[in-house]
Design an enzyme around this catalytic site. Structure first.
Site, PDB file in Angstrom:
ATOM      1  N   SER A 147     -31.547  23.801   4.353  1.00 57.78           N
ATOM      2  CA  SER A 147     -30.357  23.305   3.123  1.00 57.78           C
ATOM      3  C   SER A 147     -30.605  21.675   3.333  1.00 57.78           C
ATOM      4  O   SER A 147     -30.610  20.990   4.423  1.00 57.78           O
ATOM      5  CB  SER A 147     -29.180  23.825   3.628  1.00 57.78           C
ATOM      6  OG  SER A 147     -28.351  23.129   2.472  1.00 57.78           O
ATOM      7  N   TYR A 161     -21.754  25.196   8.420  1.00 64.29           N
ATOM      8  CA  TYR A 161     -23.022  25.437   7.940  1.00 64.29           C
ATOM      9  C   TYR A 161     -24.071  24.347   7.908  1.00 64.29           C
ATOM     10  O   TYR A 161     -25.232  24.932   8.175  1.00 64.29           O
ATOM     11  CB  TYR A 161     -22.540  25.716   6.220  1.00 64.29           C
ATOM     12  CG  TYR A 161     -23.868  25.946   5.384  1.00 64.29           C
ATOM     13  CD1 TYR A 161     -24.431  27.193   5.111  1.00 64.29           C
ATOM     14  CD2 TYR A 161     -24.101  24.936   4.443  1.00 64.29           C
ATOM     15  CE1 TYR A 161     -25.363  27.315   4.288  1.00 64.29           C
ATOM     16  CE2 TYR A 161     -25.227  25.175   3.714  1.00 64.29           C
ATOM     17  CZ  TYR A 161     -25.819  26.337   3.538  1.00 64.29           C
ATOM     18  OH  TYR A 161     -27.016  26.585   2.587  1.00 64.29           O
TER      19      TYR A 161
HETATM   20  P1  NAP Z   1     -26.431  33.889  -2.307  1.00 62.21           P
HETATM   21  O1  NAP Z   1     -26.990  33.838  -3.670  1.00 62.21           O
HETATM   22  O2  NAP Z   1     -25.300  33.935  -2.072  1.00 62.21           O
HETATM   23  O3  NAP Z   1     -27.322  35.187  -1.740  1.00 62.21           O
HETATM   24  C1  NAP Z   1     -27.243  35.443  -0.168  1.00 62.21           C
HETATM   25  C2  NAP Z   1     -28.380  36.418  -0.031  1.00 62.21           C
HETATM   26  O4  NAP Z   1     -28.208  36.740   1.454  1.00 62.21           O
HETATM   27  C3  NAP Z   1     -27.875  37.968  -0.633  1.00 62.21           C
HETATM   28  O5  NAP Z   1     -29.071  38.656  -0.810  1.00 62.21           O
HETATM   29  C4  NAP Z   1     -27.174  38.610   0.516  1.00 62.21           C
HETATM   30  O6  NAP Z   1     -27.037  40.224   0.758  1.00 62.21           O
HETATM   31  C5  NAP Z   1     -27.958  38.049   1.921  1.00 62.21           C
HETATM   32  N1  NAP Z   1     -27.160  38.043   3.071  1.00 62.21           N
HETATM   33  C6  NAP Z   1     -26.027  37.251   3.415  1.00 62.21           C
HETATM   34  N2  NAP Z   1     -25.683  37.627   4.641  1.00 62.21           N
HETATM   35  C7  NAP Z   1     -26.795  38.370   5.190  1.00 62.21           C
HETATM   36  C8  NAP Z   1     -26.979  38.982   6.450  1.00 62.21           C
HETATM   37  N3  NAP Z   1     -26.145  38.783   7.478  1.00 62.21           N
HETATM   38  N4  NAP Z   1     -27.935  39.732   6.514  1.00 62.21           N
HETATM   39  C9  NAP Z   1     -28.801  39.948   5.380  1.00 62.21           C
HETATM   40  N5  NAP Z   1     -28.719  39.398   4.321  1.00 62.21           N
HETATM   41  C10 NAP Z   1     -27.657  38.711   4.131  1.00 62.21           C
HETATM   42  O7  NAP Z   1     -27.418  32.859  -1.544  1.00 62.21           O
HETATM   43  P2  NAP Z   1     -28.337  31.766  -2.065  1.00 62.21           P
HETATM   44  O8  NAP Z   1     -27.834  30.556  -2.812  1.00 62.21           O
HETATM   45  O9  NAP Z   1     -29.813  32.440  -2.843  1.00 62.21           O
HETATM   46  O10 NAP Z   1     -29.009  31.017  -0.517  1.00 62.21           O
HETATM   47  C11 NAP Z   1     -30.082  31.632  -0.058  1.00 62.21           C
HETATM   48  C12 NAP Z   1     -30.711  30.687   1.173  1.00 62.21           C
HETATM   49  O11 NAP Z   1     -30.654  29.486   0.435  1.00 62.21           O
HETATM   50  C13 NAP Z   1     -29.630  30.655   2.092  1.00 62.21           C
HETATM   51  O12 NAP Z   1     -30.115  30.355   3.431  1.00 62.21           O
HETATM   52  C14 NAP Z   1     -28.814  29.591   1.723  1.00 62.21           C
HETATM   53  O13 NAP Z   1     -28.066  28.586   2.903  1.00 62.21           O
HETATM   54  C15 NAP Z   1     -29.777  28.452   1.175  1.00 62.21           C
HETATM   55  N6  NAP Z   1     -29.421  27.453   0.412  1.00 62.21           N
HETATM   56  C16 NAP Z   1     -28.849  27.491  -0.850  1.00 62.21           C
HETATM   57  C17 NAP Z   1     -28.395  26.586  -1.519  1.00 62.21           C
HETATM   58  C18 NAP Z   1     -27.886  26.844  -2.917  1.00 62.21           C
HETATM   59  O14 NAP Z   1     -27.401  25.711  -3.608  1.00 62.21           O
HETATM   60  N7  NAP Z   1     -27.753  27.689  -3.497  1.00 62.21           N
HETATM   61  C19 NAP Z   1     -28.566  25.209  -1.175  1.00 62.21           C
HETATM   62  C20 NAP Z   1     -29.138  25.034   0.062  1.00 62.21           C
HETATM   63  C21 NAP Z   1     -29.485  26.240   0.859  1.00 62.21           C
HETATM   64  P3  NAP Z   1     -25.991  40.868  -0.336  1.00 62.21           P
HETATM   65  O15 NAP Z   1     -26.638  40.776  -1.679  1.00 62.21           O
HETATM   66  O16 NAP Z   1     -26.125  42.276   0.305  1.00 62.21           O
HETATM   67  O17 NAP Z   1     -24.659  40.351   0.063  1.00 62.21           O
END
Ligand code: NAP
Length: 252
Positions: A147, A161
């Site tokens: 991130s 985080y």
């Molecule tokens: P999201 O929409 O909240 O989706 C999270 C995903 O991770 C879901 O598929 C969830 O499964 C799964 N998950 C959560 N905890 C888990 C665990 N313990 N074991 C297995 N799966 C797990 O997240 P996102 O925004 O797409 O983020 C994806 C990645 O990008 C993350 O690493 C996040 O830190 C990073 N990121 C995101 C942003 C942003 O702005 N969105 C920015 C920087 C970094 P369920 O659906 O079953 O709950």
């Protein structure tokens, strides 16, 4: 659209957001995609359905990546398919309600570190055992989703985080050197503010709208835009790139 691969790509946390977009793009490139999810089976099955309806192959596997037994079960399920695992996207990640460090419990901090750091290391460990040439593998590529928070620190929101993502970046650098001789490349992607459900988990679903004026490109990103960078680093197009981290942040 080429469908040339007879190998498996595992995307953790692929039921929603960036992981789901990455799973779809990898399928379009011909990989058989393992769609890992934690709790939302319906969402994971919808991703699998969208892939199969587009002519690809995918299967969903429930596993909490922060739990070693679940990670072993996830990789055992992949082994059952009988095709090599060549790509891993350590995408699963969590954050909790925005707060200052002084209000954070050890339980919260440990949950973030377990999911974001331990989960990433455990999945990478199992992947190296399958991709690494000295283990009989054919090599492969790992992308760790970090991130922009690892550079910015997320003060007053979630320093736990941000620190976990700093650990992910350091791990990317270290593992890339450790397994280069195994034919395994390891890179990272640092998304910025991307339109997914994660901001609601932080207690502010409209966080991007509040902050987007500070983004040089003046908008939040789409999961598909992050997936493009992940897929580039997974592919042979980046064959001389390892230990690198791409920022997909709109310039922040
Ligand atoms: P999201 O929409 O909240 O989706 C999270 C995903 O991770 C879901 O598929 C969830 O499964 C799964 N998950 C959560 N905890 C888990 C665990 N313990 N074991 C297995 N799966 C797990 O997240 P996102 O925004 O797409 O983020 C994806 C990645 O990008 C993350 O690493 C996040 O830190 C990073 N990121 C995101 C942003 C942003 O702005 N969105 C920015 C920087 C970094 P369920 O659906 O079953 O709950």
């Amino acid at each position: 659209m080429s469908r040339t691969h007879q190998s498996i790509a595992l995307v953790t946390g692929a039921s929603r957001g960036i992981g789901a977009a990455t799973a779809r793009q990898l399928s379009a490139q011909g990989y058989i995609v393992c769609v890992n999810f934690h709790a939302r089976e319906d969402a994971a099955l919808a991703v699998v359905k969208s892939i199969t309806e587009a002519g690809g192959r995918a299967f969903a596997v429930q596993a909490d990546v922060s739990q070693e037994a679940d990670v072993l079960k996830l990789f055992a399920r992949i082994d059952e398919v009988g095709l090599p695992l060549t790509q891993l996207v350590n995408n699963a990640g969590i954050l909790f309600t925005q707060s200052k460090l002084v209000d954070m419990s050890a339980e919260r901090i440990n949950r973030v570190l377990l999911a974001n750091v331990t989960g990433t290391l455990l999945c990478a460990r199992e992947a190296v055992k399958r991709m690494g040439r000295s283990y009989g593998g054919m090599g492969g590529s790992i992308v760790n989703v970090s991130s922009g928070a690892s550079r910015l620190g997320s003060p007053n929101e979630y320093v736990d985080y941000a620190a976990s993502k700093g650990a992910v970046d350091t791990f990317t650098i270290g593992l890339s050197k450790e397994v280069a001789g195994e034919g395994v490349r390891v890179n990272g992607v640092r998304p910025g503010l991307i339109h997914t459900d994660i901001h609601a988990d932080g207690g502010e679903p409209n966080r991007i709208e509040r902050l987007q004026d500070r983004i040089p490109l003046q908008r939040g990103g789409l999961p598909e835009e992050v997936a493009e960078a992940i897929c580039f680093l997974l592919s042979d197009a980046s064959s001389f790139t390892t230990g690198s981290i791409i920022d997909v942040t709109g310039g922040i």
